[in-house]
Design an enzyme around this catalytic site. Structure first.
Site, short mmCIF file in Angstrom:
data_model
loop_
_atom_site.label_atom_id
_atom_site.label_comp_id
_atom_site.label_asym_id
_atom_site.label_seq_id
_atom_site.Cartn_x
_atom_site.Cartn_y
_atom_site.Cartn_z
N CYS A 36 -2.62 58.85 24.28
CA CYS A 36 -2.53 58.05 25.52
C CYS A 36 -3.53 58.50 26.60
CB CYS A 36 -1.12 58.12 26.09
SG CYS A 36 -0.67 59.80 26.57
N ASP A 38 -3.23 61.04 28.53
CA ASP A 38 -2.59 61.79 29.61
C ASP A 38 -2.82 63.29 29.40
OD1 ASP A 38 -1.67 59.58 30.92
OD2 ASP A 38 0.20 59.49 29.78
N CYS A 63 3.69 60.82 31.49
CA CYS A 63 4.81 59.92 31.79
C CYS A 63 6.12 60.70 31.94
CB CYS A 63 4.94 58.93 30.65
SG CYS A 63 5.44 59.76 29.15
N CYS A 107 4.40 62.32 23.59
CA CYS A 107 4.48 62.92 24.93
C CYS A 107 5.09 64.32 24.85
CB CYS A 107 5.33 62.05 25.86
SG CYS A 107 5.01 60.30 25.67
FE1 FES Z 1 1.11 59.73 27.85
FE2 FES Z 1 3.72 59.92 27.68
S1 FES Z 1 2.53 58.13 27.54
S2 FES Z 1 2.30 61.51 27.98
#
Ligand code: FES
Length: 211
Positions: A36, A38, A63, A107
């Site tokens: 993702c 992140d 998230c 995640c």
């Molecule tokens: Fe990226 Fe959860 S969607 S850490």
């Protein structure tokens, strides 16, 4: 429709434990998720007498699931030996949270990888790595795959930001296709340094930018 998060996830998301940064940490890592884009940063303080995690903090740029997992794994890791903490799995974290939706597994993997990388960073900085393989261009490239390009949320190798890697007499030179004065140039350099400098046979790291 049933709400996908357990009460425990929501509680940890609303009141995450151990959030923040440790100044002068003994080990730290920023980990990016290939799924993702992140990121999570984990900082640890280690008691060298007992080899246990004396303090741990995390910063999540992810998230709700990532924040909740970061919160639970830092709780689980505190006071544990480095080897015990390394073995904390995303499954264990997810169970402690009362389960996570399938789509959110990556995640929790991201948070666990962040913890493992911070421990690895500590061990590399303190000469505790048992298997010392020579650093090759491929080793550097694999490590740079963990450095996220903030412009795209993808790693700097995949987005062709790394133009060249050269290793000579213990000096690693990485050429990055970003202008020196770019707003993210400093952050990218810091992330690269964090990944490459602790390698046992790297004497010097030079990160160069185009122009
Ligand atoms: Fe990226 Fe959860 S969607 S850490």
């Amino acid at each position: 429709m049933r709400f996908p998060y357990s009460e425990t996830v929501l509680e940890h998301f609303r009141h995450p434990r151990n959030v923040g940064k440790i100044e002068n940490p003994d080990g730290k890592a920023t980990e990016g998720s290939p799924a993702c884009g992140d990121m999570v940063a984990v900082y640890i303080k280690v008691d060298p007498k007992t080899n246990t995690i004396a303090d741990i903090k995390f910063e999540s740029y992810g998230c709700a699931s990532n924040i909740a997992t970061g919160s639970i794994i830092t709780e689980l890791a505190k006071g544990k030996t480095l080897d015990e903490a390394k073995n904390i799995s995303w499954k264990e974290a997810s169970e402690a949270l009362g389960g996570l939706p399938k789509l959110k597994v990556h995640c929790s993997v991201l948070a666990v990888e962040g913890l493992r990388s911070a421990i690895q960073n500590y061990e590399e900085r303190h000469g505790l790595v048992k298997e010392q393989k020579p650093t090759t261009v491929e080793v550097v490239r694999q490590r740079l795959k963990k450095v996220i390009n903030p412009l795209t949320g993808l790693n700097v190798v995949r987005t062709n930001l790394v133009k060249d890697i050269e290793i000579k007499d213990g000096t690693v030179r990485v050429l990055v296709d970003v202008p020196q004065d770019h707003q993210f140039a400093h952050a990218i350099k810091e992330d690269i340094t964090e990944r490459i400098e602790p390698l046992w046979d790297v004497k010097k790291l030079v990160v160069e930018f185009t122009e």
